[in-house]
Design a protein around this motif. Structure first.
Motif, PDB file in Angstrom:
ATOM      1  N   GLY A   1       0.810  -1.210   0.000  1.00  0.00           N
ATOM      2  CA  GLY A   1       0.000   0.000   0.000  1.00  0.00           C
ATOM      3  C   GLY A   1       0.846   1.263   0.000  1.00  0.00           C
TER       4      GLY A   1
ATOM      5  N   GLN B   1       0.600   5.547   1.336  1.00  0.00           N
ATOM      6  CA  GLN B   1      -0.105   6.554   2.121  1.00  0.00           C
ATOM      7  C   GLN B   1       0.416   7.928   1.742  1.00  0.00           C
ATOM      8  OE1 GLN B   1       0.398   5.647   6.283  1.00  0.00           O
ATOM      9  NE2 GLN B   1      -1.327   4.227   6.332  1.00  0.00           N
TER      10      GLN B   1
ATOM     11  N   THR C   1      -0.327  12.195   2.705  1.00  0.00           N
ATOM     12  CA  THR C   1      -1.003  13.181   3.552  1.00  0.00           C
ATOM     13  C   THR C   1      -0.836  14.571   2.953  1.00  0.00           C
ATOM     14  OG1 THR C   1      -0.549  11.846   5.525  1.00  0.00           O
ATOM     15  CG2 THR C   1      -1.183  14.138   5.876  1.00  0.00           C
TER      16      THR C   1
ATOM     17  N   ALA D   1      -1.537   9.916  -3.558  1.00  0.00           N
ATOM     18  CA  ALA D   1      -1.684   8.471  -3.369  1.00  0.00           C
ATOM     19  C   ALA D   1      -1.834   7.763  -4.711  1.00  0.00           C
ATOM     20  CB  ALA D   1      -2.884   8.169  -2.471  1.00  0.00           C
TER      21      ALA D   1
ATOM     22  N   GLN E   1      -5.469  12.084   4.968  1.00  0.00           N
ATOM     23  CA  GLN E   1      -4.570  10.987   4.621  1.00  0.00           C
ATOM     24  C   GLN E   1      -5.287  10.034   3.675  1.00  0.00           C
ATOM     25  OE1 GLN E   1      -3.356   7.538   7.340  1.00  0.00           O
ATOM     26  NE2 GLN E   1      -1.487   8.793   7.342  1.00  0.00           N
TER      27      GLN E   1
ATOM     28  N   THR F   1      -5.119   6.467   1.468  1.00  0.00           N
ATOM     29  CA  THR F   1      -4.447   5.171   1.447  1.00  0.00           C
ATOM     30  C   THR F   1      -4.986   4.342   0.285  1.00  0.00           C
ATOM     31  OG1 THR F   1      -4.215   5.178   3.862  1.00  0.00           O
ATOM     32  CG2 THR F   1      -3.966   3.060   2.745  1.00  0.00           C
ATOM     33  N   ASN F   2      -4.092   3.708  -0.430  1.00  0.00           N
ATOM     34  CA  ASN F   2      -4.471   2.812  -1.515  1.00  0.00           C
ATOM     35  C   ASN F   2      -3.631   1.551  -1.383  1.00  0.00           C
ATOM     36  OD1 ASN F   2      -5.027   1.525  -4.005  1.00  0.00           O
ATOM     37  ND2 ASN F   2      -5.442   3.504  -4.976  1.00  0.00           N
ATOM     38  N   THR F   3      -4.295   0.409  -1.207  1.00  0.00           N
ATOM     39  CA  THR F   3      -3.590  -0.849  -0.948  1.00  0.00           C
ATOM     40  C   THR F   3      -3.885  -1.867  -2.031  1.00  0.00           C
ATOM     41  OG1 THR F   3      -3.740  -0.459   1.439  1.00  0.00           O
ATOM     42  CG2 THR F   3      -3.209  -2.691   0.729  1.00  0.00           C
TER      43      THR F   3
ATOM     44  N   ARG G   1       3.920   0.917   2.121  1.00  0.00           N
ATOM     45  CA  ARG G   1       3.670   0.086   3.288  1.00  0.00           C
ATOM     46  C   ARG G   1       3.468  -1.343   2.811  1.00  0.00           C
ATOM     47  NH1 ARG G   1       5.093   4.289   4.660  1.00  0.00           N
ATOM     48  NH2 ARG G   1       4.222   5.734   6.201  1.00  0.00           N
TER      49      ARG G   1
ATOM     50  N   ASP H   1       6.427  -3.394   8.467  1.00  0.00           N
ATOM     51  CA  ASP H   1       6.084  -2.312   7.554  1.00  0.00           C
ATOM     52  C   ASP H   1       7.379  -1.659   7.098  1.00  0.00           C
ATOM     53  OD1 ASP H   1       3.460  -2.749   7.770  1.00  0.00           O
ATOM     54  OD2 ASP H   1       3.015  -1.066   9.106  1.00  0.00           O
TER      55      ASP H   1
END
Length: 248
Positions: free
Chosen positions: A65, A67, A69, A80, A127, A129-131, A158, A220
């Motif tokens: 992923g 992240q 911000t 992201a 924030q 997040t794309n996983t 991550r 991580d």
């Protein structure tokens, strides 16, 4: 005048008959066959067996992923999206098929600044997040895939949920199942012999399979300039079976 002798004789005869009746019932119950039916069904022996087989994993699955911000939602999303695109391109270039890359989670969360005592927290940014869930089917490429992905995503990357599995473990399961049933039958035959009987037909079979996926410890990550060391080791496939036989 009542004949007391006759009364005593009658009482003795009644008592003797009652005793004989009790004795007869007890003997009849004691002669019942071990295979006779009961309220819970025919007598049987229920045992558990275990079979284990080891094999080398050939597939790695992980969550990669990014992240980002920023002060506003749009900027956080754009950063992201840019980072996850870089990661996806790197993973593809490392030899992963596109169908083995799947978006797993997309989220946007507000970030709050610390409030003074008695004050209220205020949103200071967002924030995004794309996983991705990535499946590597060639373990010789797994180390390079993780290294290239983290280098492409930089400090925003991550990695979590790394696990190994055997893509086609049907033969291992079949072997473990045979071992589990043989183990259960050996135990059941011993119990039947101890009980003075022999095994009849199988009445029920219940199984449980474990070990089809093996989690790996992986922290991580930030960015890696070199390939990430990968050690798949051995995976144990275990079948537990509960079998009930009729007891003849």
């Amino acid at each position: 005048m009542v004949d007391t002798t006759a009364v005593k004789r009658n009482r003795w005869m009644i008592g003797s008959c009652a005793s004989a009746l009790v004795l007869t019932v007890a003997l009849t119950a004691g002669c019942s066959s071990p295979a006779a039916s009961s309220a819970d069904g025919p007598p049987g022996v229920n045992v558990n067996g275990v079979g284990e087989v080891q094999g080398a994993p050939d597939t790695l699955t992980t969550q990669i992923g990014v992240q980002a911000t920023a002060e506003d939602v749009t900027a956080a999303i754009e950063q992201a999206n840019s980072a996850v695109t870089e990661v996806t391109d790197a993973v593809l270039a490392a030899g992963v098929a596109r169908e083995d890359i799947q978006t797993q989670q997309v989220s946007i969360d507000p970030q709050y600044s610390g409030a003074l005592p008695g004050g209220n927290s205020e949103i200071s940014g967002y924030q995004a997040t794309n996983t991705l869930q990535v499946t590597v089917r060639d373990l010789s490429r797994a180390s390079a895939v993780l290294g290239d992905a983290t280098s492409a995503g930089g400090n925003a990357t991550r990695i979590s949920g790394v696990s190994f599995k055997i893509d086609d473990d049907s033969e291992l399961i079949s072997d473990a199942r045979s071992r589990a049933f043989a183990d259960a039958r050996e135990r059941a035959e011993q119990y039947a012999s101890l009980a003075g009987g022999e095994l009849g037909d199988v009445l029920s079979i219940t199984e449980s399979i474990t070990g089809q996926e093996q989690p790996a410890s992986f922290r991580d990550s930030a960015s890696f300039d070199t390939a990430v060391p990968i050690e798949p080791g051995q995976q144990t496939v275990s079948v537990s079976v509960s079998v009930k036989w009729a007891l003849n």
